[in-house]
Design a protein around this motif. Structure first.
Motif, short mmCIF file in Angstrom:
data_model
loop_
_atom_site.label_atom_id
_atom_site.label_comp_id
_atom_site.label_asym_id
_atom_site.label_seq_id
_atom_site.Cartn_x
_atom_site.Cartn_y
_atom_site.Cartn_z
N ILE A 153 9.45 -4.07 3.74
CA ILE A 153 9.69 -2.98 2.79
C ILE A 153 8.48 -2.78 1.89
O ILE A 153 8.09 -1.65 1.58
N ALA A 154 7.88 -3.89 1.46
CA ALA A 154 6.69 -3.80 0.61
C ALA A 154 5.56 -3.08 1.33
O ALA A 154 4.79 -2.31 0.72
N GLY A 155 5.45 -3.29 2.65
CA GLY A 155 4.43 -2.60 3.43
C GLY A 155 4.64 -1.10 3.47
O GLY A 155 3.68 -0.32 3.58
N LEU A 156 5.89 -0.67 3.37
CA LEU A 156 6.19 0.76 3.33
C LEU A 156 5.96 1.35 1.94
O LEU A 156 5.55 2.50 1.80
N VAL A 157 6.25 0.54 0.92
CA VAL A 157 6.10 1.03 -0.45
C VAL A 157 4.64 1.07 -0.88
O VAL A 157 4.17 2.08 -1.43
N PHE A 158 3.91 -0.02 -0.64
CA PHE A 158 2.50 -0.09 -1.04
C PHE A 158 1.63 0.41 0.12
O PHE A 158 1.25 -0.36 1.01
N ASP A 159 1.38 1.68 0.09
CA ASP A 159 0.67 2.35 1.19
C ASP A 159 -0.84 2.20 1.01
O ASP A 159 -1.56 3.20 0.85
N LYS A 160 -1.32 0.97 1.03
CA LYS A 160 -2.74 0.69 0.84
C LYS A 160 -3.23 -0.23 1.96
O LYS A 160 -2.51 -1.14 2.38
N MET A 161 -4.48 -0.01 2.41
CA MET A 161 -5.03 -0.85 3.47
C MET A 161 -5.20 -2.29 3.00
O MET A 161 -5.07 -3.23 3.79
N ALA A 162 -5.50 -2.48 1.71
CA ALA A 162 -5.67 -3.83 1.19
C ALA A 162 -4.38 -4.64 1.34
O ALA A 162 -4.42 -5.82 1.70
N PHE A 163 -3.24 -4.00 1.07
CA PHE A 163 -1.97 -4.71 1.21
C PHE A 163 -1.67 -5.01 2.67
O PHE A 163 -1.08 -6.05 2.99
N SER A 164 -2.07 -4.11 3.58
CA SER A 164 -1.88 -4.37 5.01
C SER A 164 -2.66 -5.60 5.44
O SER A 164 -2.17 -6.43 6.22
#
Length: 225
Positions: free
Chosen positions: A30-41
């Motif tokens: 869910i966090a991957g969907l919410v934080f739409d940033k390459m750094a988080f990926s």
């Protein structure tokens, strides 16, 4: 047993609370969907890698080998997403003029493709983190604990069982085909691949029938757990 089953039963986290493992995995998804940033990926990908290899003790080679099929689809999808077309040649890294328009890769399209690739890879990593640390018996335990309909739990177990069986049988038949030299030449490959597909269907059907008979002999009451 499939590779995923073996790793799920032999890793260091196998006896950890399954509710906690699945809750954390879903939270990361869910966090991957919410934080739409390459750094988080990147954090998702590297975090799951360290967690599974260093924490759970899963061999690095086996873990990376699981990504072969998903990566093939991801690369193809992201290449398609990176392609743009325009009436002007400006802004293209690579382009091909088709007579009316330019088709190629722009900086914006390339970044978008990379972004989708990393975001999808992060989601796959989180999914593998749950699958490789949670044996199927724990999935069933959690499903029953959440009071899911029994028919849904039984269908999940049956689907999982036959998917694993399908993969195992497919591997055995492909090895037999290679040992017999059936993959030599284009015609031989096509002919023998069709035979493998037919034989695979027959063995799956026979396995399902054998399992049905064994359950009848054991007076199966409709519930596995």
């Amino acid at each position: 047993m499939s590779v995923i089953d073996i790793l799920a039963e032999r890793n260091r986290f196998r006896d950890m609370n399954p509710y906690f493992k699945l809750a954390m995995g879903i939270a990361v998804l869910i966090a991957g969907l919410v934080f739409d940033k390459m750094a988080f990926s990147w954090i998702q990908i590297l975090g799951c890698l360290l967690l599974l290899v260093w924490g759970a003790g899963i061999p690095l080679g086996r873990y990376l080998n699981l990504f072969r099929i998903p990566l093939a689809f991801l690369v193809l999808t992201c290449v398609i997403l990176s392609i743009s077309w325009s009436d002007q040649a400006d802004g293209f890294y690579l382009s091909l003029y088709t007579g009316s328009r330019y088709i190629g890769v722009t900086a914006e399209g390339l970044m978008y493709g990379i972004h989708v690739f990393l975001r999808s890879l992060g989601g796959i990593s989180a999914t593998f983190a749950m699958a490789l640390t949670t044996p199927i018996r724990q999935w069933i335990h959690v499903a029953n604990g959440l009071k899911l309909p029994p028919i849904l739990v039984e269908m999940m177990l049956l689907m999982y069982r036959f998917i694993s069986l399908f993969i195992e049988m497919k591997g055995d038949l492909e090895v037999a085909l290679q040992l017999k030299g059936g993959s030599k030449g284009r015609f031989g490959l096509i002919q023998n691949s069709s035979r493998v597909a037919g034989r695979l269907f027959q063995r799956m059907f026979q396995s399902a029938n054998d399992w049905y008979i064994s359950l009848e002999l054991k007076l199966f009451d409709g519930r596995f757990y």
